[in-house]
Design a protein around this motif. Structure first.
Motif, PDB file in Angstrom:
ATOM      1  N   GLU A 160      87.420  32.955  42.845  1.00 43.84           N
ATOM      2  CA  GLU A 160      87.637  32.324  44.147  1.00 43.84           C
ATOM      3  C   GLU A 160      88.810  31.347  44.084  1.00 43.84           C
ATOM      4  O   GLU A 160      89.594  31.257  45.023  1.00 43.84           O
ATOM      5  CB  GLU A 160      86.366  31.625  44.613  1.00 43.84           C
ATOM      6  CG  GLU A 160      85.272  32.573  45.047  1.00 43.84           C
ATOM      7  CD  GLU A 160      83.979  31.852  45.382  1.00 43.84           C
ATOM      8  OE1 GLU A 160      83.963  30.599  45.375  1.00 43.84           O
ATOM      9  OE2 GLU A 160      82.989  32.548  45.659  1.00 43.84           O
ATOM     10  N   ASP A 213      78.261  33.185  37.612  1.00 42.70           N
ATOM     11  CA  ASP A 213      78.662  32.211  38.630  1.00 42.70           C
ATOM     12  C   ASP A 213      80.007  31.578  38.296  1.00 42.70           C
ATOM     13  O   ASP A 213      80.844  31.375  39.179  1.00 42.70           O
ATOM     14  CB  ASP A 213      77.598  31.121  38.782  1.00 42.70           C
ATOM     15  CG  ASP A 213      76.316  31.639  39.431  1.00 42.70           C
ATOM     16  OD1 ASP A 213      76.365  32.731  40.049  1.00 42.70           O
ATOM     17  OD2 ASP A 213      75.278  30.955  39.305  1.00 42.70           O
ATOM     18  N   GLU A 214      80.238  31.270  37.019  1.00 41.94           N
ATOM     19  CA  GLU A 214      81.513  30.692  36.605  1.00 41.94           C
ATOM     20  C   GLU A 214      82.654  31.673  36.819  1.00 41.94           C
ATOM     21  O   GLU A 214      83.750  31.287  37.254  1.00 41.94           O
ATOM     22  CB  GLU A 214      81.446  30.267  35.138  1.00 41.94           C
ATOM     23  CG  GLU A 214      80.576  29.058  34.897  1.00 41.94           C
ATOM     24  CD  GLU A 214      80.390  28.766  33.408  1.00 41.94           C
ATOM     25  OE1 GLU A 214      80.973  29.478  32.557  1.00 41.94           O
ATOM     26  OE2 GLU A 214      79.641  27.817  33.101  1.00 41.94           O
ATOM     27  N   LYS A 215      82.433  32.950  36.542  1.00 44.01           N
ATOM     28  CA  LYS A 215      83.462  33.963  36.782  1.00 44.01           C
ATOM     29  C   LYS A 215      83.794  34.060  38.268  1.00 44.01           C
ATOM     30  O   LYS A 215      84.964  34.174  38.646  1.00 44.01           O
ATOM     31  CB  LYS A 215      83.002  35.334  36.270  1.00 44.01           C
ATOM     32  CG  LYS A 215      83.144  35.518  34.795  1.00 44.01           C
ATOM     33  CD  LYS A 215      82.772  36.935  34.405  1.00 44.01           C
ATOM     34  CE  LYS A 215      82.915  37.141  32.918  1.00 44.01           C
ATOM     35  NZ  LYS A 215      82.548  38.501  32.513  1.00 44.01           N
ATOM     36  N   GLU A 216      82.764  34.027  39.121  1.00 45.08           N
ATOM     37  CA  GLU A 216      82.993  34.090  40.562  1.00 45.08           C
ATOM     38  C   GLU A 216      83.795  32.886  41.039  1.00 45.08           C
ATOM     39  O   GLU A 216      84.698  33.017  41.864  1.00 45.08           O
ATOM     40  CB  GLU A 216      81.657  34.163  41.311  1.00 45.08           C
ATOM     41  CG  GLU A 216      80.975  35.507  41.233  1.00 45.08           C
ATOM     42  CD  GLU A 216      79.650  35.525  41.978  1.00 45.08           C
ATOM     43  OE1 GLU A 216      79.349  34.558  42.728  1.00 45.08           O
ATOM     44  OE2 GLU A 216      78.911  36.512  41.813  1.00 45.08           O
ATOM     45  N   GLU A 217      83.470  31.691  40.521  1.00 41.84           N
ATOM     46  CA  GLU A 217      84.202  30.488  40.903  1.00 41.84           C
ATOM     47  C   GLU A 217      85.674  30.589  40.484  1.00 41.84           C
ATOM     48  O   GLU A 217      86.562  30.214  41.250  1.00 41.84           O
ATOM     49  CB  GLU A 217      83.559  29.253  40.274  1.00 41.84           C
ATOM     50  CG  GLU A 217      82.230  28.884  40.881  1.00 41.84           C
ATOM     51  CD  GLU A 217      81.556  27.742  40.144  1.00 41.84           C
ATOM     52  OE1 GLU A 217      82.193  27.125  39.258  1.00 41.84           O
ATOM     53  OE2 GLU A 217      80.381  27.466  40.446  1.00 41.84           O
ATOM     54  N   LYS A 254      73.374  34.374  34.261  1.00 44.26           N
ATOM     55  CA  LYS A 254      73.626  34.032  35.663  1.00 44.26           C
ATOM     56  C   LYS A 254      74.672  32.939  35.746  1.00 44.26           C
ATOM     57  O   LYS A 254      75.578  32.993  36.575  1.00 44.26           O
ATOM     58  CB  LYS A 254      72.330  33.589  36.339  1.00 44.26           C
ATOM     59  CG  LYS A 254      72.487  33.324  37.829  1.00 44.26           C
ATOM     60  CD  LYS A 254      71.171  32.933  38.443  1.00 44.26           C
ATOM     61  CE  LYS A 254      71.233  32.724  39.925  1.00 44.26           C
ATOM     62  NZ  LYS A 254      72.289  31.951  40.435  1.00 44.26           N
ATOM     63  N   ARG A 255      74.579  31.941  34.889  1.00 46.45           N
ATOM     64  CA  ARG A 255      75.557  30.854  34.868  1.00 46.45           C
ATOM     65  C   ARG A 255      76.951  31.404  34.543  1.00 46.45           C
ATOM     66  O   ARG A 255      77.943  31.019  35.158  1.00 46.45           O
ATOM     67  CB  ARG A 255      75.151  29.798  33.840  1.00 46.45           C
ATOM     68  CG  ARG A 255      75.986  28.540  33.935  1.00 46.45           C
ATOM     69  CD  ARG A 255      75.567  27.482  32.931  1.00 46.45           C
ATOM     70  NE  ARG A 255      74.133  27.224  32.973  1.00 46.45           N
ATOM     71  CZ  ARG A 255      73.375  27.062  31.894  1.00 46.45           C
ATOM     72  NH1 ARG A 255      73.898  27.149  30.696  1.00 46.45           N
ATOM     73  NH2 ARG A 255      72.098  26.822  32.005  1.00 46.45           N
ATOM     74  N   ARG A 289      69.132  33.012  32.569  1.00 48.99           N
ATOM     75  CA  ARG A 289      69.793  31.843  33.145  1.00 48.99           C
ATOM     76  C   ARG A 289      71.218  31.705  32.618  1.00 48.99           C
ATOM     77  O   ARG A 289      72.143  31.415  33.361  1.00 48.99           O
ATOM     78  CB  ARG A 289      68.988  30.585  32.850  1.00 48.99           C
ATOM     79  CG  ARG A 289      69.451  29.384  33.660  1.00 48.99           C
ATOM     80  CD  ARG A 289      68.671  28.159  33.335  1.00 48.99           C
ATOM     81  NE  ARG A 289      69.119  27.733  32.019  1.00 48.99           N
ATOM     82  CZ  ARG A 289      68.398  27.021  31.182  1.00 48.99           C
ATOM     83  NH1 ARG A 289      67.186  26.662  31.499  1.00 48.99           N
ATOM     84  NH2 ARG A 289      68.876  26.655  30.014  1.00 48.99           N
TER      85      ARG A 289
END
Length: 178
Positions: A174, A167-171, A163-164, A160
């Motif tokens: 973006e 996700d923060e890197k992807e945000e 994954k978090r 988890r």
């Protein structure tokens, strides 16, 4: 400075995980390997986690062949080889970044392991006083179930967290693209 040792004695010491490395003068490597070997035996014996023992032959083979690879090096390679620990806990668990949450998790792990050991100790005496086999078979498995659940929850926590982080890197990527 470490110097090459007798081949026959290196063979004899290489039969004990870590001892061959120590004989060759690589104390940090030897202590690391020997510590892991005995900790695995401790976990298997006292916490009744038998599958951990499958790692022992791998560790033994690594240690055996590592000693013979070190022994077979040329003098230049041998003298250039530095003694270092196998595991760098300061890199895996940086103490300067150690948070209260990590302290709590470590404390819970220690409490569960200690309670598991105490439970097994007490169950031996209670089994002698109250001989009902079905009940005691279930009661003897409680520590193993607790340790298993702890391992599963720890793995889920790690997944988890990773994954978090992804996700923060992807945000962030973006946001930079906009």
């Amino acid at each position: 400075m470490t110097k090459k040792k007798n081949g026959f004695l290196a063979l004899c010491f290489s039969l004990v995980p870590g001892a061959g490395e120590m004989y060759m003068g690589f104390m940090k490597q030897g202590v690391s390997i020997m510590s892991v070997f005995w900790v695995l035996i401790f976990l298997a014996a006292f916490l009744d986690i038998g599958p951990v023992l499958f790692i022992l032959p791998i560790l033994w083979c690594y240690s055996f062949f590592n000693v013979h690879n070190i022994r077979g090096m040329s003098d230049e390679e041998f003298y250039a080889l530095e003694d270092d620990y196998l595991f760098h806990l300061d890199r895996v668990l940086p103490m300067e970044k150690w948070s209260q949450k990590q302290n709590t998790i470590l404390a819970l792990i220690l409490i569960i392991v200690g309670a598991s050991m105490l439970w097994n100790y007490l169950m031996d005496y209670l089994n002698w006083l109250l001989p009902n086999d079905t009940y005691w078979h279930i009661m003897n498995d409680v520590p193993q179930v607790c340790v298993s659940l702890l391992l599963i929850l720890g793995g889920l926590y790690l997944i988890r967290g990773k994954k978090r982080e992804l996700d923060e890197k992807e945000e962030k990527q973006e946001e930079l693209m906009k």
